[in-house]
Scaffold this motif. Structure first.
Motif, PDB file in Angstrom:
ATOM      1  N   ARG A  13       0.834  -1.213   0.000  1.00 53.23           N
ATOM      2  CA  ARG A  13       0.000   0.000   0.000  1.00 53.23           C
ATOM      3  C   ARG A  13       0.863   1.255   0.000  1.00 53.23           C
ATOM      4  NH1 ARG A  13      -2.878  -3.230   3.752  1.00 53.23           N
ATOM      5  NH2 ARG A  13      -4.862  -3.980   2.873  1.00 53.23           N
ATOM      6  N   THR A  16       2.824   1.590  -3.310  1.00 51.62           N
ATOM      7  CA  THR A  16       1.919   1.963  -4.400  1.00 51.62           C
ATOM      8  C   THR A  16       1.514   3.425  -4.281  1.00 51.62           C
ATOM      9  OG1 THR A  16       1.081  -0.307  -4.487  1.00 51.62           O
ATOM     10  CG2 THR A  16      -0.248   1.382  -5.564  1.00 51.62           C
ATOM     11  N   ARG A  19       4.397   5.526  -5.592  1.00 57.70           N
ATOM     12  CA  ARG A  19       4.420   5.532  -7.057  1.00 57.70           C
ATOM     13  C   ARG A  19       3.292   6.402  -7.620  1.00 57.70           C
ATOM     14  NH1 ARG A  19       6.522   1.839 -10.783  1.00 57.70           N
ATOM     15  NH2 ARG A  19       8.159   1.645  -9.190  1.00 57.70           N
ATOM     16  N   ALA A  20       2.104   6.292  -7.041  1.00 55.10           N
ATOM     17  CA  ALA A  20       0.969   7.099  -7.510  1.00 55.10           C
ATOM     18  C   ALA A  20       1.230   8.582  -7.290  1.00 55.10           C
ATOM     19  CB  ALA A  20      -0.308   6.667  -6.796  1.00 55.10           C
ATOM     20  N   LEU A 265       7.738  -2.640  -7.143  1.00 54.60           N
ATOM     21  CA  LEU A 265       6.321  -2.941  -6.983  1.00 54.60           C
ATOM     22  C   LEU A 265       5.972  -4.277  -7.618  1.00 54.60           C
ATOM     23  CD1 LEU A 265       6.299   0.177  -6.319  1.00 54.60           C
ATOM     24  CD2 LEU A 265       3.969   0.162  -7.205  1.00 54.60           C
ATOM     25  N   ARG A 269       4.463  -7.578  -5.795  1.00 54.33           N
ATOM     26  CA  ARG A 269       3.197  -8.144  -6.261  1.00 54.33           C
ATOM     27  C   ARG A 269       3.361  -9.632  -6.601  1.00 54.33           C
ATOM     28  NH1 ARG A 269      -1.189  -4.795  -8.327  1.00 54.33           N
ATOM     29  NH2 ARG A 269      -1.638  -6.530  -9.721  1.00 54.33           N
ATOM     30  N   ASP A 283      -4.970  -5.331  -7.273  1.00 59.72           N
ATOM     31  CA  ASP A 283      -5.461  -4.215  -8.083  1.00 59.72           C
ATOM     32  C   ASP A 283      -6.233  -3.214  -7.229  1.00 59.72           C
ATOM     33  OD1 ASP A 283      -4.325  -5.374 -10.293  1.00 59.72           O
ATOM     34  OD2 ASP A 283      -6.193  -6.298 -11.002  1.00 59.72           O
ATOM     35  N   THR A 286      -4.006  -0.566  -5.889  1.00 61.23           N
ATOM     36  CA  THR A 286      -3.707   0.481  -6.868  1.00 61.23           C
ATOM     37  C   THR A 286      -4.846   1.488  -6.943  1.00 61.23           C
ATOM     38  OG1 THR A 286      -2.353  -1.040  -8.177  1.00 61.23           O
ATOM     39  CG2 THR A 286      -3.159   0.939  -9.291  1.00 61.23           C
ATOM     40  N   ARG A 287      -6.076   1.000  -6.983  1.00 61.51           N
ATOM     41  CA  ARG A 287      -7.228   1.913  -7.043  1.00 61.51           C
ATOM     42  C   ARG A 287      -7.314   2.774  -5.784  1.00 61.51           C
ATOM     43  NH1 ARG A 287      -9.636  -2.776  -9.101  1.00 61.51           N
ATOM     44  NH2 ARG A 287     -10.688  -3.198  -7.110  1.00 61.51           N
ATOM     45  N   ALA A 289      -4.791   3.809  -3.955  1.00 62.17           N
ATOM     46  CA  ALA A 289      -3.753   4.835  -4.061  1.00 62.17           C
ATOM     47  C   ALA A 289      -4.166   5.933  -5.037  1.00 62.17           C
ATOM     48  CB  ALA A 289      -2.436   4.204  -4.504  1.00 62.17           C
ATOM     49  N   GLU A 290      -4.770   5.540  -6.145  1.00 61.02           N
ATOM     50  CA  GLU A 290      -5.221   6.526  -7.130  1.00 61.02           C
ATOM     51  C   GLU A 290      -6.299   7.422  -6.545  1.00 61.02           C
ATOM     52  OE1 GLU A 290      -6.365   3.952 -10.282  1.00 61.02           O
ATOM     53  OE2 GLU A 290      -4.329   3.810 -11.134  1.00 61.02           O
TER      54      GLU A 290
END
Length: 317
Positions: A13, A16, A19-20, A265, A269, A283, A286-287, A289-290
């Motif tokens: 988490r 990610t 990175r985001a 990452l 994963r 996934d 990732t959502r 973090a976005e």
């Protein structure tokens, strides 16, 4: 020695999110909404692995590639983004930008844009900790470029002679601005140099967050128990250019492709998938973090500009 365990999903988490954050900042830069910055893409495992091994009372000094360290320590991405965009709700009121962030509440004493600048200051912070008999150690992040500076010698030598509680972390990412490490120094790494100062050291795969955490926890324990410095080298690769925007035209394409295959990452994963986690669960991280970064951008956009009357508030003569 204390028993240390790393929650790999929590590590994912945080990595990610880092990175985001960096991807978002690059997008804002391309839109003219933020200034040039040095990203930490490729260094997420080093940042999260080391910071996870630190205690709340430990202090951090870092360099111009610092977003990963700050976010791993728990920095709010909205406040951090506001700082980079020069807004009042940033960690330093919008006056620090991306290169001079200080977050006292997180134990982040400073970030320095001067190569090796933090090396020249961490000994003073550690001496203060020792004289005042405070429990925390001092973690000092720097790159392989700083290891070619005179401050590297001065800092390690003084920390060794005065027996200061400094955990030095050299994030060797093979690049020194626009120059490859091979062009500026002989030898394959930095860790072995510590022996000349009577300082213990270790080197670890900087793309493997679990390996970094284990090495950092062991190193931090050694600093706490002996009161002496330790040099930990994390070996990785800078996956984006030195200062955004940067087309990386000076980077060997084949070398970059090889290291992209070891993206921290992706490494984590794959490990979690092998442990039985479904791709959908990964996934979702990732959502998440976005979504946090969408909220962070909205927060920074809504933050007002600093009052010009406060320009000299923190300037001392």
């Amino acid at each position: 020695m204390a028993m240390h365990l790393l929650d790999l999903m929590d590590a994912l988490r945080r990595m990610t999110l880092i990175r985001a954050y960096e991807d978002t900042l690059v997008t804002l830069l391309s839109q003219g909404r933020a200034g040039g910055t040095c990203t930490s893409v490729g260094g997420e495992a080093s940042a999260v692995g080391v910071v996870s091994a630190l205690a709340p009372e430990d202090l951090i000094l870092t360099n111009h590639r610092s977003a990963g360290h700050l976010l791993a320590r728990g920095a709010d991405p909205g406040r951090l983004l506001a700082e980079v965009m020069g807004r009042r709700d940033g960690y330093c009121g919008g006056f620090a930008g991306s290169l001079h962030v200080s977050a006292r509440e997180l134990g982040v004493v400073l970030t320095s844009t001067i190569v090796g600048g933090e090396l020249g200051l961490c000994t003073g912070v550690a001496l203060s900790q020792k004289v005042l008999d405070k429990p925390g150690i001092v973690a000092c992040f720097f790159g392989d470029g700083a290891a070619a500076e005179g401050r590297f010698h001065e800092s390690l030598n003084l920390a060794a002679v005065w027996e200061l509680p400094v955990l030095y972390i050299c994030e060797n990412n093979e690049w020194q601005a626009y120059v490859h490490r091979r062009e500026t120094m002989l030898g394959d790494g930095i860790a072995a140099r510590a022996a000349a100062y009577g300082v213990d050291s270790a080197s670890v795969d900087g793309c493997d967050v679990a390996a970094v955490f284990d090495a950092a926890a062991t190193a931090a324990d050694a600093v706490r128990s002996t009161g002496r410095p330790f040099l930990l080298e994390t070996r990785g690769y800078r996956l984006r250019g030195h200062l955004e925007p940067d087309d990386q035209a000076y980077v060997d394409a084949a070398e970059l492709a090889r290291w992209r295959g070891q993206d921290p990452l992706d490494v984590l994963r794959r490990r979690l998938e092998e442990a039985g986690l479904a791709p959908a669960e990964l996934d979702a991280v990732t959502r998440e973090a976005e979504a946090r970064m969408e909220a962070a951008v909205a927060f920074a956009d809504a933050s007002p500009l600093p009052d010009p009357a406060r320009l000299l508030d923190t300037v001392y003569a």
